[in-house]
Design an enzyme around this catalytic site. Structure first.
Site, PDB file in Angstrom:
ATOM      1  N   HIS A   2     -15.937   2.634   7.495  1.00  0.00           N
ATOM      2  CA  HIS A   2     -16.550   4.055   8.329  1.00  0.00           C
ATOM      3  C   HIS A   2     -17.931   3.744   9.336  1.00  0.00           C
ATOM      4  CE1 HIS A   2     -14.425   7.060   5.188  1.00  0.00           C
ATOM      5  NE2 HIS A   2     -14.290   5.862   4.928  1.00  0.00           N
ATOM      6  N   ASP A  14     -21.740   5.817  17.192  1.00  0.00           N
ATOM      7  CA  ASP A  14     -20.852   6.315  15.709  1.00  0.00           C
ATOM      8  C   ASP A  14     -19.741   6.269  15.540  1.00  0.00           C
ATOM      9  OD1 ASP A  14     -21.492   8.427  13.639  1.00  0.00           O
ATOM     10  OD2 ASP A  14     -22.090  10.038  15.242  1.00  0.00           O
TER      11      ASP A  14
END
Ligand code: GDG
Length: 513
Positions: free
Chosen positions: A202, A409
């Protein structure tokens, strides 16, 4: 909210990717030949292994301990296939203590693993949050390397792997999630040649010059290579991983494939998304729209509402955002009637770097308010709290400009959530180019958050955009999140995994680059 059998503890932070979006039917389909179904002997043909369970421990009014579902995009995407295949979700409950063991919640089979207080310290707060997290986010904070933490990481990964082995029926599909569990694929593979293993990362996978700092880099690469398919958020992450295979483990790669002994492992981008429909429906509820209007009224009907919503994490670039905003106020470039609402949900508060960040952010907020507030009004509304998803949707609706200024991110779901909520096609998104979302949301104002002047210019442009231009940009972004929602993500990954390892060329998702 379904009551459950087991006991104890407190809710945790919003888990990465599990914090938002529900929907009983995410439209999931596992691909033509996925062939899931309940296995013999009570074992499962579909096993999800994630660091956290999709439930939080709560305390009832009389002090009794219970479990509460913590619905999120990942859960909603996997729920239909979990149900159909009598799948099982293996994860940690979020607190130190004994394993809660098997339970059923929302009709889903869950297996809770326990971590001792030492394991929480060394594995979770240590190796996961103070070694891997900063390392994989381009060393924004210095990673710490401790052999004791690594040993705990190996031990905890082994107990997750063993639980997966115990739950998986012959020929099962096992889907392992995220950086906390990178050794699980190989640990499962050692015991089970019959299962299909997928892994999804992720967070970013760093460039080799950074990854190479990890004293256990070879073990991590080999751990991941136990999978048949490795999914990453961006193409660059998959490329970085393939390079690590060559450099750290001396393996040959060809295109998206690594040769690991007699096996072929594929690595590709599968950008994660949100349950777009479910979120849009929440945003369209009368109660939520009314609440959005109330929020603007409570802020004294400003001309412009800027919004930031992040876990309070040093990867999210909150100080950079505040710096740009403070300077814009001083220069008067946003006019007098502007407000920034910054939600900073509490996160990892026992890790040193997070405590330092909180102090830094709170000092910056007080400075700005100290300089610019008037009695009864303040230019920054700082909320160090977590909110129900309806309130989050109301905030998204109330904001003219969404600020996402991450320094690094993997994806950033907040950016996609904002877009999903803007059903009237208004609003503007300022988005860091260092997010996975920047590859997809071409209607955003892309920024380098380190470039404070550039960031300021982008905020001003976003705040003064014409309605027609806003609509043009928002339409583009809404099309993307509607067509590529979390169900699409899960379907692409599991469909590709079902065809691995002996099929033709790997389907790599096309991104509009
Ligand atoms: C990791 C990666 C990747 C936040 N505060 C509240 C709340 N949230 C929800 C948001 C969003 C989620 O938490 C945060 O997701 P992000 O993607 O923005 O960031 P991480 O937590 O760092 O997630 C990231 C993600 O995994 C998925 O792969 O995109 O790059 O770092 O959904 O809405 N939800 C509620 N109350 C809050 O106060 N209900």
């Amino acid at each position: 909210m379904s009551p459950m059998r087991k006991t104890a503890g407190t809710p945790g932070e919003p888990s990465p990717g599990l914090g938002f979006g529900i929907g009983p039917d995410a439209g999931f389909g596992a691909g033509p030949d996925a062939g899931f179904g309940a296995g013999p002997g009570g074992r499962h043909r579909f096993v999800v292994v994630a660091s956290r369970l999709p439930v939080d421990r709560t305390e009832g009014p009389d002090g009794e301990l219970d479990w509460r579902p913590s619905p999120g995009g990942l859960v909603s995407a996997l729920e239909p296939v979990m149900r159909e295949a009598r799948g099982v979700w293996i994860g940690w409950s979020g607190d130190a203590g004994p394993a809660p063991g098997p339970m059923v919640c929302m009709g889903l089979d869950l297996v809770g693993l326990g971590l001792s207080a030492e394991q929480v310290r060394d594995y979770y707060e240590g190796f996961c949050n103070a070694t891997l997290w900063p390392l994989y986010h381009d060393v924004i904070a210095p990673p710490e390397f401790h052999r004791r933490w690594w040993d705990a990481y190996v031990t905890v990964n082994r107990s997750f792997a063993q639980a997966a082995v115990d739950q998986a029926a012959p020929g099962a599909t096992i889907w392992v999630h995220d950086y906390q569990l990178q050794l699980v694929p190989q640990m499962v593979r050692e015991q089970r040649g019959d299962v299909r293993i997928g892994f999804f990362n992720h967070i970013p996978f760093p460039g080799y010059e950074i990854f190479a700092q990890l004293p256990w880099r070879r073990q991590v690469v080999n751990g991941l290579l136990g999978a048949d398919l490795l999914g990453f958020q961006r193409r660059a992450d998959a490329t970085n991983f393939l390079r690590a295979c060559r450099r750290a483990a001396g393996l040959a790669t060809r295109g998206a494939t690594v040769r690991a002994g007699d096996r072929q492992v594929r690595a590709a981008a599968f950008p994660i998304s949100i349950d777009t429909d479910a979120l849009e429906q929440i945003a369209q509820r009368d109660t939520v729209r009314k609440r959005a209007a109330e929020i603007r009224l409570a802020l004294d009907e400003p001309d412009t509402v800027l919004l930031g919503i992040d876990r309070l994490d040093y990867t999210k670039g909150i100080p950079h955002r505040l710096r740009a905003y403070g300077e814009l106020l001083r220069e008067g470039r946003l006019g007098p009637r502007v407000v920034l609402v910054q939600v900073a949900s509490p996160s990892r508060e026992r890790v040193g770097a997070y405590r330092v960040l909180r102090d830094e952010v709170e000092l910056a907020v007080s400075r700005i308010n100290g300089e610019h507030a008037e009695v009864g009004s303040a230019p920054v509304h700082y909320l160090h709290q977590s909110y129900p998803r309806e309130e989050m949707a109301a905030l998204y609706l109330a904001a003219d400009v969404m600020l996402v200024t991450s320094l690094r991110d993997g994806m950033n779901l907040v950016a996609k959530e904002y877009v999903a909520c803007r059903y009237d096609e208004s609003g503007a998104l300022v988005l860091s180019e260092f997010t996975g979302a920047a590859d997809e949301l071409s209607g955003a104002f892309l920024v380098n958050p380190h470039d404070i002047e550039g960031l300021k210019d982008a905020v001003v442009r976003a705040a003064t955009i014409s309605p027609a231009e806003a609509r043009r940009r928002m339409r583009l972004m809404r099309k993307r999140v509607r067509e590529h929602d979390v169900a699409y993500w899960a379907e692409s990954f599991l469909g590709t995994l079902a065809r691995a390892p002996d099929s033709g060329p790997l389907e790599v998702l096309e991104l509009p680059l």
